[in-house]
Design a protein around this motif. Sequence first.
Motif, PDB file in Angstrom:
ATOM      1  N   PHE A  29       0.797  -1.234   0.021  1.00 37.53           N
ATOM      2  CA  PHE A  29      -0.089  -0.216  -0.064  1.00 37.53           C
ATOM      3  C   PHE A  29       0.810   1.532  -0.009  1.00 37.53           C
ATOM      4  N   MET A  30       1.908   1.285   0.859  1.00 41.45           N
ATOM      5  CA  MET A  30       2.819   2.270   0.988  1.00 41.45           C
ATOM      6  C   MET A  30       3.331   2.725  -0.536  1.00 41.45           C
ATOM      7  N   LEU A  31       3.521   1.607  -1.188  1.00 43.92           N
ATOM      8  CA  LEU A  31       4.381   1.893  -2.448  1.00 43.92           C
ATOM      9  C   LEU A  31       3.233   2.127  -3.546  1.00 43.92           C
ATOM     10  N   ALA A  32       2.119   1.814  -3.557  1.00 48.85           N
ATOM     11  CA  ALA A  32       0.975   2.107  -4.439  1.00 48.85           C
ATOM     12  C   ALA A  32       0.493   3.479  -4.149  1.00 48.85           C
ATOM     13  N   TRP A  33       0.379   4.013  -3.046  1.00 50.92           N
ATOM     14  CA  TRP A  33      -0.319   5.349  -2.782  1.00 50.92           C
ATOM     15  C   TRP A  33       0.761   6.637  -3.113  1.00 50.92           C
ATOM     16  N   PRO A  34       0.452   7.404  -3.926  1.00 59.04           N
ATOM     17  CA  PRO A  34       1.155   8.429  -4.219  1.00 59.04           C
ATOM     18  C   PRO A  34       1.017   9.741  -3.201  1.00 59.04           C
ATOM     19  N   TYR A  35       2.193   9.309  -2.276  1.00 58.79           N
ATOM     20  CA  TYR A  35       2.403  10.338  -1.403  1.00 58.79           C
ATOM     21  C   TYR A  35       3.775  10.177  -0.790  1.00 58.79           C
ATOM     22  N   GLY A  36       4.541  11.206  -0.690  1.00 60.92           N
ATOM     23  CA  GLY A  36       5.803  11.488  -0.251  1.00 60.92           C
ATOM     24  C   GLY A  36       6.979  10.560  -0.726  1.00 60.92           C
ATOM     25  N   ASN A  37       7.785  10.424  -0.195  1.00 59.62           N
ATOM     26  CA  ASN A  37       9.292   9.628  -0.579  1.00 59.62           C
ATOM     27  C   ASN A  37       9.137   8.434   0.278  1.00 59.62           C
ATOM     28  N   VAL A  38       8.918   7.223  -0.318  1.00 64.91           N
ATOM     29  CA  VAL A  38       8.875   5.931   0.635  1.00 64.91           C
ATOM     30  C   VAL A  38      10.068   5.486   0.657  1.00 64.91           C
ATOM     31  N   ARG A  39      10.406   4.802   1.850  1.00 68.38           N
ATOM     32  CA  ARG A  39      11.587   3.803   2.007  1.00 68.38           C
ATOM     33  C   ARG A  39      11.081   2.663   2.533  1.00 68.38           C
ATOM     34  N   VAL A  40      11.875   1.424   1.797  1.00 71.10           N
ATOM     35  CA  VAL A  40      11.636   0.240   2.279  1.00 71.10           C
ATOM     36  C   VAL A  40      12.646  -0.311   3.347  1.00 71.10           C
ATOM     37  N   MET A  41      12.148  -0.540   4.205  1.00 71.92           N
ATOM     38  CA  MET A  41      13.108  -1.348   5.363  1.00 71.92           C
ATOM     39  C   MET A  41      13.909  -2.481   4.879  1.00 71.92           C
ATOM     40  N   SER A  42      14.748  -2.697   5.292  1.00 67.48           N
ATOM     41  CA  SER A  42      15.827  -4.030   5.240  1.00 67.48           C
ATOM     42  C   SER A  42      16.464  -4.320   6.439  1.00 67.48           C
ATOM     43  N   SER A  43      15.874  -5.248   7.090  1.00 59.90           N
ATOM     44  CA  SER A  43      15.895  -5.766   8.668  1.00 59.90           C
ATOM     45  C   SER A  43      16.926  -6.779   8.695  1.00 59.90           C
ATOM     46  N   TYR A  44      17.264  -6.976  10.033  1.00 56.88           N
ATOM     47  CA  TYR A  44      18.144  -8.152  10.305  1.00 56.88           C
ATOM     48  C   TYR A  44      17.542  -8.929  11.247  1.00 56.88           C
ATOM     49  N   TYR A  45      17.852  -9.990  11.406  1.00 57.16           N
ATOM     50  CA  TYR A  45      17.117 -10.888  12.204  1.00 57.16           C
ATOM     51  C   TYR A  45      17.885 -10.734  13.783  1.00 57.16           C
ATOM     52  N   PHE A  46      16.830 -10.801  14.737  1.00 60.42           N
ATOM     53  CA  PHE A  46      17.528 -10.360  16.382  1.00 60.42           C
ATOM     54  C   PHE A  46      16.438 -11.435  16.809  1.00 60.42           C
ATOM     55  N   SER A  47      16.957 -11.712  18.135  1.00 52.81           N
ATOM     56  CA  SER A  47      16.409 -12.667  19.295  1.00 52.81           C
ATOM     57  C   SER A  47      16.282 -12.037  20.500  1.00 52.81           C
ATOM     58  N   ASN A  48      16.986 -10.850  20.642  1.00 55.93           N
ATOM     59  CA  ASN A  48      16.902 -10.020  21.695  1.00 55.93           C
ATOM     60  C   ASN A  48      17.189  -8.603  21.611  1.00 55.93           C
TER      61      ASN A  48
END
Length: 190
Positions: A29-48
């Motif tokens: 939805f964020m990428l489809a809606w024409p608003y602002g400059n979007v940023r896609v998160m790229s995470s890392y795995y964590f357990s704590n």
Amino acid sequence: MWSSHDTQRNGRAQLTYKSPALYTFANMFMLAWPYGNVRVMSSYYFSNTDAGPPSVGVQNGKYCMDGTNWVCEHRWVAIANMVNWRNAAGTSEVSHWQGGSANQIAFSRGGAAFIAFNRDESSSWSATLATGLPAGSYCNVVVSDTCVSFSSNDSTVGSMAVVVVGSDGKASLSVPTLNAVAIHVNAKST
């Protein structure tokens, strides 16, 4: 962006890779809606909550989605292909707004891109919708950028790989639960 490495670990982020279907849906939805400059998160795995980033780089995906290092949401098919969808839509305004139930919407961005969202978690959405796109066969970029079928363990099972738009600009769709069907003029089926 609704999360960061810090908010994912401290529990403040409401959406994270740990809920992949909803996280992907929100990114679409964020990428489809024409608003602002979007940023896609790229995470890392964590357990704590004190976990720092991996000691290895992404290295062309070598350390992506291995359950230990990088999550690489930017490489997930639906999210990566929705970046191309957004580029195809360009600066076009929203048009052809349509709805099903309270949890289902569809719209086009000019004559270049169309998407139908189904936020319902128990029922798919079948409808014939005005896409605003020229007649032809298009790849559903949520599941593939080549219109190829997908594996049985993929979370997008039940999605359409190819969408046919008729001469009237309409397409008959079946949108799976908590998912979308997205097409654009730069991803036509061959």
